[in-house]
Design a protein around this motif. Structure first.
Motif, PDB file in Angstrom:
ATOM      1  N   GLU A 264       0.840  -1.204   0.000  1.00  7.98           N
ATOM      2  CA  GLU A 264       0.000   0.000   0.000  1.00  7.98           C
ATOM      3  C   GLU A 264       0.870   1.248   0.000  1.00  7.98           C
ATOM      4  N   VAL A 271      -5.158  -1.318  -1.288  1.00  4.33           N
ATOM      5  CA  VAL A 271      -5.824  -0.248  -0.542  1.00  4.33           C
ATOM      6  C   VAL A 271      -6.266  -0.793   0.805  1.00  4.33           C
ATOM      7  N   HIS A 283      -7.046  -3.272  -6.220  1.00 11.56           N
ATOM      8  CA  HIS A 283      -7.758  -2.567  -7.287  1.00 11.56           C
ATOM      9  C   HIS A 283      -8.457  -3.604  -8.162  1.00 11.56           C
TER      10      HIS A 283
END
Length: 847
Positions: A264, A271, A283
């Protein structure tokens, strides 16, 4: 550029370089700009600094030499930057390629000591160890991150338009959601869409597995990761969310949480989902690529990975995710057993929609192999009000429960008892509900924890169904007691959805006591539902509808309509017949109060259609029938009204609402004496089913009859009695519905002690709002005596006349009025009345 240094940190393909190039091209006229892109794999500090120096000079990079002195080179660059004497911007792109710790430390020194007219911009895919905290605290650092570089949905449309691509709005929304606004993903999609024969199908299938996207992500992201990171990404790609413990299980290695945190921080399409950064997701497009790569490189591992995940989620109380992974592994029987065991509990937690989605994922044959799944079908059918299908599925469950092992029999029978209660209530078998509640088994001493939990669930469900049934039977005091007890039990056992369900019906149950109390219950229930995100769900619609009815009754027609609309939207996909009946009825009242009787009649007919689906006698039946007859008569359809009245059975015909309706017919036939006679059982309270709103309506109809008979004194007395009854709850709607508000305009100035309520009624029927919910509070509370004086101010009485009415001196009245003006911030009688009305101080039932 108002800051000394700007850091742009975002993943590959976010548009960092495009942003910098576009900005630099526009600003070259007013400042000197040096643009440096760090070369891939730049490990050497000397090479990096020579490139920086060459960019600053605008020449080729100087030659390397032995004995490199990093600090001396930093000083040299700073000296040359200061020598320009004009605005200068140093842009360093792709700084993540610089892997030299020494060079990063030296760069920190450069960035924190820039000359006055020099600005620096650095762009990177991940946060680097540049110690810029002092610069940040001093307000000298600007930061642009991934979230600011993402395309919005509107920008996605503009990008497509520039490329000459036209897509329906919903398809554009899908493309935006799939790419999550990632610039490179959108750009790759645009390239593929240009000239594509089936653009809508392309968008529907566009993901990280698309060839162009996959090639980009493989080259820019996955191939750059070390083997242990690649293994983690691939083996956890089948999860919607992952934490360190679960990742350790799936990879068979330790330290996964640290890797996820580092990914991250490196903007590697990972995320965090919570402030503590314990849960993560990938993602969408990156996840699609990882899933494709996992199936390509290790297809045999996929089912077992799903089973490991299922066991972990089941052990941690996340049943829906456990079932999803069992289904993905193809373990249909185990998934069916788990869903059957937990379907009722999930429904009680407000996850009926999740249960339905999980159910529809099973292949059809599983229902034959595992008949217990019929219980889940019954739950889904009840949620959608498919009552006959639910009954058929419950019969299958009864047969299955009789043959299932004893350790499962008790659980199935408790679930059956819960669903049978709900089915009886939804069908309007009110007597059956009472019988089933009385026959429920008591919790036995020595039962297991699971059995006690089941017993508590059953008890709270029983109290909910009992309370609703009592409310629909107008046993309001008993309903209030049951619903309060059910809400308390649901709160104690940690069932917030069930608690909100009880509280949502509590408002209607307390309308017989006080509209103020009922309104408070409705607003509390709505606020609690909103805290859980259920403010648009059917569970809260009873409170929304009841609140709408209270507001409409008080003449707040616009606000009432807003809450009615929310209740209608919440019950579009489903809602028990009794609740839908209530919504139609309140809508009819609102339409009639506004003089739109034809629309009111349509709503009453719809309400009667709902009532016909209820087997038992619903509490609102007499109101629906009575107001239908009255509305037909007011529309001039007297023969139709008489026919509807003649069809009413003998028991219902004696109800107060039906008597009032018969009086409306008589008035329409210009026979006021007969109307007066029809109303006598209501006025002397001998008619059954006679709530006080019906009594107010009867007094108003009697006032109209007395007026037509020429007895003005009796008409005024009847109006005054109606005002007296309406005052505590500020009921305005009976005056608007009956048309008796016209009688109020003929009242003498000091002929009523309810002048404020009269003013509000006239405001409401003329389309003015009688209240202002956002009015600021008075500077100081008014005393009881001041309130009495305030309530005479809307009349035309003079100050001496008010003093006479109150049996006090004129001086006392003058003193009170001065204090009222000061406390309300008013300057005259008119503004004091308006402030009093805004603050709802003019009705004697309010404080």
């Amino acid at each position: 550029m108002e800051k000394r240094v700007t850091v742009i940190s975002a993943p590959a393909g976010s548009g960092k370089t495009s942003l910098l190039r576009a900005w630099a091209d526009r600003r070259r006229q007013d400042r000197r700009i040096a643009f440096l892109s760090v070369k891939p794999g730049q490990h050497d500090a000397q090479l990096f600094w020579l490139s920086v120096l060459g960019a600053v000079r605008g020449t080729e990079d100087p030659a390397t030499a032995p004995g490199f002195n990093g600090q001396a080179m930093v000083d040299r660059v700073l000296t040359e930057l200061a020598a320009y004497g004009e605005p200068f911007v140093l842009i360093i792109d792709d700084l993540h390629e610089l892997t030299s710790t020494e060079a990063n430390e030296q760069l920190t020194a450069l960035l924190t000591h820039l000359p006055a007219d020099v600005h620096a911009v650095v762009a990177t895919r991940r946060d680097l160890p540049l110690r810029l905290h002092q610069l940040r605290l001093a307000g000298g650092l600007a930061e642009i991150r991934a979230a600011q570089l993402l395309f919005t949905e509107d920008e996605t449309r503009k990008l497509l338009a520039v490329a000459g691509i036209t897509l329906p709005d919903q398809v554009v929304t899908t493309l935006y959601q799939r790419t999550e606004g990632w610039a490179a993903g959108l750009r790759l999609a645009v390239l593929s869409l240009a000239g594509h024969p089936e653009p809508e199908r392309f968008v529907a299938e566009f993901s990280g597995s698309d060839r162009t996207v996959a090639e980009y992500l493989m080259a820019e992201m996955l191939d750059h990761q070390p083997p242990e990171v690649q293994r983690l990404l691939l083996r956890t790609s089948l999860l919607d969310r992952v934490n360190g413990e679960l990742a350790d299980l799936l990879t068979g290695a330790a330290g996964s949480e640290r890797i996820l945190l580092d990914l991250e921080d490196a903007n590697a399409f990972v995320v965090s989902l919570d402030p503590a950064r314990t849960w993560f997701r990938y993602h969408h497009m990156f996840s699609g690529l990882l899933g494709l790569e996992l199936r390509r490189t290790a297809p045999g591992d996929v089912p077992e990975l799903h089973r490991i995940a299922a066991r972990w989620f089941a052990n941690h109380g996340d049943t829906p995710d456990a079932i999803r992974h069992l289904q993905a592994a193809g373990d249909w029987t185990e998934a069916a057993r788990l869903l059957t065991d937990h379907a009722l509990s999930l429904t009680l937690d407000g996850q009926a929609g999740t249960v339905a989605v999980l159910l529809h994922t099973f292949p059809a044959r599983i229902g034959e192999d595992f008949p217990g799944l019929a219980l889940v079908h019954a739950i889904a059918d009840l949620d959608q009000l498919h009552l006959d299908q639910a009954d058929a599925h419950l019969e299958v469950v009864r047969a299955y429960a009789a043959t299932t092992p004893s350790d499962r029999q008790h659980q199935l029978r408790m679930a059956l008892a819960c669903l049978d209660l709900l089915l009886a209530r939804l069908r309007g078998h009110f007597d059956s509900v009472f019988e089933q509640v009385d026959a429920l088994p008591a919790t036995a001493v020595g039962q297991s924890t699971a059995d006690v939990a089941l017993g508590n669930d059953l008890r709270s469900i029983a109290l909910l169904n009992l309370g609703v049934t009592e409310a629909w039977s107008l046993r309001l005091a008993e309903s209030e007691k049951s619903l309060l007890e059910g809400a308390a039990l649901a709160r104690d056992i940690g069932r917030p959805y069930l608690e909100v369900a009880c509280l949502a019906h509590l408002g209607f149950a307390t309308t017989g006591q006080s509209f103020a109390l009922a309104r408070q219950h409705c607003e509390n229930a709505i606020a609690q539902a909103a805290r859980h995100g259920w403010d648009a769900e059917p569970v809260i619609a009873p409170a929304q509808a009841t609140l709408a009815g209270i507001l409409v009754s008080a003449g707040e027609f616009d606000r009432g309509e807003e809450w009615l609309e929310r209740a209608r939207r919440a019950t579009e996909a489903g809602g028990e017949p009794g609740l839908r009946l209530l919504i139609h009825l309140i809508t009819a009242i609102l339409r009639a109060a506004r003089g739109r009787h034809r629309e009111a009649l349509a709503e009453l007919i719809a309400a009667e259609q709902r009532r016909a689906r209820i087997t038992g006698k619903h509490a609102l039946t007499s109101r629906v029938t009575g107001w239908t007859i009255a509305t037909q008569a007011r529309l001039g359809n007297v023969d139709q009204a008489r026919a509807t009245l003649a069809a009413v059975d003998d028991q219902l015909a004696t109800a107060g609402e039906i008597r009032n309706a018969a009086a409306v017919i008589r008035l329409a036939e210009h026979d006021p004496a007969a109307a007066h006679r029809e109303l006598q059982p209501v006025l002397d309270r001998s008619a059954p089913d006679n709530p006080y709103a019906t009594l107010i309506e009867a007094h108003l109809l009697d006032a109209l009859a007395c007026r037509d008979l020429g007895d003005e004194r009796a008409a005024r007395a009847a109006v005054e009695q109606a005002l007296h009854l309406a005052e505590p709850d500020r009921l305005i709607v009976p005056f608007a519905m009956t048309g008796a508000w016209e009688l109020l305009t003929a009242l003498p100035p000091h002929g009523t002690s309810h002048a404020a309520l009269v003013a509000d009624i006239l405001d409401a029927v003329h389309g003015d709002s009688p209240t202002n919910a956002t009015a600021p509070a008075p500077v100081e509370n008014l005393s009881p005596t001041e309130l009495r004086v305030l309530r005479y101010l809307p009349t035309n009485l003079t100050r001496p006349e008010i003093a006479t009415e109150l049996s006090v001196s004129l001086n006392t009245v003058n003193t009170h009025i001065r204090r009222i003006y000061a406390k309300l911030g008013a300057t005259d009688r008119s503004s004091a009345v308006q402030r009093g009305r805004d603050l709802r101080l003019l009705s004697s039932g309010r404080a």
